[in-house]
Design an enzyme around this catalytic site. Sequence first.
Site, mmCIF file in Angstrom:
data_model
loop_
_atom_site.group_PDB
_atom_site.id
_atom_site.type_symbol
_atom_site.label_atom_id
_atom_site.label_comp_id
_atom_site.label_asym_id
_atom_site.label_seq_id
_atom_site.Cartn_x
_atom_site.Cartn_y
_atom_site.Cartn_z
ATOM 1 N N ALA A 1 0.656 -1.152 -0.065
ATOM 2 C CA ALA A 1 -0.345 0.116 0.074
ATOM 3 C C ALA A 1 0.645 0.999 -0.093
ATOM 4 O O ALA A 1 0.709 2.060 -1.160
ATOM 5 C CB ALA A 1 -0.826 -0.125 1.080
ATOM 6 N N GLU A 2 1.725 1.380 1.483
ATOM 7 C CA GLU A 2 2.691 2.681 0.702
ATOM 8 C C GLU A 2 3.724 2.842 -0.114
ATOM 9 O O GLU A 2 3.746 4.170 -0.749
ATOM 10 C CB GLU A 2 3.729 2.681 2.459
ATOM 11 N N THR A 3 3.779 1.728 -1.211
ATOM 12 C CA THR A 3 5.161 1.250 -1.807
ATOM 13 C C THR A 3 3.959 2.717 -3.194
ATOM 14 O O THR A 3 4.370 3.465 -4.008
ATOM 15 C CB THR A 3 5.088 0.188 -2.349
ATOM 16 N N SER B 1 3.576 6.238 -2.433
ATOM 17 C CA SER B 1 4.893 6.723 -2.861
ATOM 18 C C SER B 1 5.005 7.272 -4.737
ATOM 19 O O SER B 1 5.285 7.794 -4.865
ATOM 20 C CB SER B 1 6.166 6.278 -2.562
#
Length: 127
Positions: A49-51, A54
């Site tokens: 999710a964070e990747t 980002s």
Amino acid sequence: MDISNSLIGALGMEVVEVGEGKVIMTMPVDERTRQPFGFLHGGASVALAETAASIGTAALIDMQQEVCFGLEINANHIKAKKEGTVTAIAEVAHRGRTTMVWEIRIEDEHQQLICLSRCTVAVVPKK
């Protein structure tokens, strides 16, 4: 951008699509992404999710002048998964000058919701 020697490569993530305010990525559910009990690790879902958030933020900023970092993330793990592939669909919910907020749905091959996440990404000037 070389991702082979990063968390992206280590977990087998792949970028499928990067558009204006939208990113789609996949990740296998295998020995790299399972917890010791044989199910998809929540941390692997959060990393995906964070990747995606980002990468989406990076696509919307001037990377010559700015850089972005995950600032906050939350995740609700809805359904367990033992094998196959999960797909993250990230869409920008707020596109500010210094922060962006992304909503990320992680689904399985049958479009069943595995994880629902929200990630805030900070945008800062390069020094």
